[in-house]
Design a protein around this motif. Structure first.
Motif, PDB file in Angstrom:
ATOM      1  N   UNK A 274      42.721 -31.089  92.898  1.00  0.00           N
ATOM      2  CA  UNK A 274      43.796 -32.071  92.862  1.00  0.00           C
ATOM      3  C   UNK A 274      45.079 -31.482  93.428  1.00  0.00           C
ATOM      4  N   UNK A 275      45.356 -30.230  93.090  1.00  0.00           N
ATOM      5  CA  UNK A 275      46.573 -29.583  93.584  1.00  0.00           C
ATOM      6  C   UNK A 275      46.550 -29.453  95.103  1.00  0.00           C
ATOM      7  N   UNK A 276      45.387 -29.077  95.655  1.00  0.00           N
ATOM      8  CA  UNK A 276      45.276 -28.927  97.121  1.00  0.00           C
ATOM      9  C   UNK A 276      45.550 -30.255  97.829  1.00  0.00           C
ATOM     10  N   UNK A 277      45.066 -31.340  97.264  1.00  0.00           N
ATOM     11  CA  UNK A 277      45.278 -32.658  97.866  1.00  0.00           C
ATOM     12  C   UNK A 277      46.768 -32.995  97.914  1.00  0.00           C
ATOM     13  N   UNK A 278      47.471 -32.789  96.788  1.00  0.00           N
ATOM     14  CA  UNK A 278      48.908 -33.083  96.752  1.00  0.00           C
ATOM     15  C   UNK A 278      49.670 -32.124  97.653  1.00  0.00           C
TER      16      UNK A 278
END
Length: 312
Positions: free
Chosen positions: A107-111
């Motif tokens: 999720x962090x990589x996407x944001x």
């Protein structure tokens, strides 16, 4: 993962504010909360903790003991069953922890990629500054902004668990700044940066410094959408710092060795420190300086000017 060190425990809020603003708490949705449910399944009832998935370690109240006339054999399966149950619970807990880590980082990589696209579209050069506490991140920003503020538009995001101290220091330089207080959190993440950028509103063709929470472990895992990660170490910390925390140095492209004016007073080998850092990342670029004494800063300033020129 950070849930084992107190980071992101339920009830801890993240605050994002500018100097002079009243504290307004914002719930960070990037952390996963655990809670328990009690389920009743007929004669078998159990409770479990779950994080987006369920684990059902079943308890069997029925005694499966087998009597025997030979040697008065009391072999109850209770002990065996409890042993296997413990192993199964341990396996599922470990698998759940790995899955949780993958979910959080995914999720962090996407944001972070969304952040990066926004920065690129607006020609904002973003640097993520990481270090142990006290290495000189804030002092470097203060000096850089004061010396280059007429050439470059600087914006700053400060990250600390508590206080507005560093944001107040940056505010005195005249650069726009917001403070992220992470509560129990030991690092910044991409969502926090996204929300801070919306409040800060950096202008096009500018430089955004993100001063991360002082920590050389967890921040290494979290991409914020930056163009460059700068790890700062000081000669008072020990020259084996890159060997102790290789992940951080491996993920950073720039290494600043600060407080070189103290070299005559400490046992620190710069050549050895650089060698350790190069073992972690052989593409590492180094700057040796004393922010306090104003030594070695021109090389850093020239690099910044070059980065901004390329951006424009």
């Amino acid at each position: 993962m950070c849930d084992t060190c107190g980071c992101g425990q339920p009830g801890e809020d993240v605050t994002i504010r500018k100097p002079g603003e009243e504290m307004a708490r914002e719930h960070s949705h990037s952390h996963v909360h655990t809670h328990s449910h009690d389920h009743s399944h007929g004669e078998y009832s159990h409770s479990h903790d779950h994080i987006h998935e369920h684990s059902h370690p079943h308890e069997h109240p029925n005694d499966h003991g087998h009597g025997s006339s030979m040697d008065d054999h009391h072999h109850s399966h209770d002990t065996d069953h409890a042993h296997h149950l413990h192993e199964a619970e341990h396996f599922h807990a470990h698998a759940r922890e790995i899955r949780l880590e993958q979910d959080i980082l995914g999720k962090n990589r996407l944001i972070a990629e969304r952040n990066r696209g926004y920065f690129m579209a607006r020609n904002i050069f973003v640097m993520n500054l990481v270090s142990s506490p006290g290495a000189g991140k804030t002092a470097l920003l203060e000096r850089t902004i004061r010396d280059l503020g007429k050439e470059i538009s600087f914006f700053v995001i400060e990250g600390d668990q508590q206080t507005m101290n560093d944001a107040q220091r940056i505010h005195k330089t005249g650069a726009p700044v917001v403070q992220i207080n992470t509560g129990n959190g030991c690092h910044l993440d991409a969502e926090m940066v996204h929300r801070a950028v919306r409040k800060l509103e950096p202008s096009d063709n500018s430089v955004l410094f993100i001063e991360n929470v002082g920590n050389l472990v967890c921040p290494a895992l979290f991409d914020l959408g930056e163009a460059a990660r700068v790890v700062i170490m000081s000669v008072t910390e020990g020259d084996d710092k890159p060997a102790k925390y290789p992940n951080m140095f491996q993920s950073s492209g720039i290494c600043i060795i600060n407080k070189t004016d103290l070299l005559p007073h400490v046992d620190f080998d710069i050549k050895l420190a650089r060698d350790y850092a190069m073992r972690a990342n052989h593409h590492m670029q180094f700057f040796e300086m004393s922010v306090r004494a104003g030594e070695g800063l021109e090389a850093w300033y020239d690099w910044l000017r070059s980065a901004v020129k390329k951006l424009r």
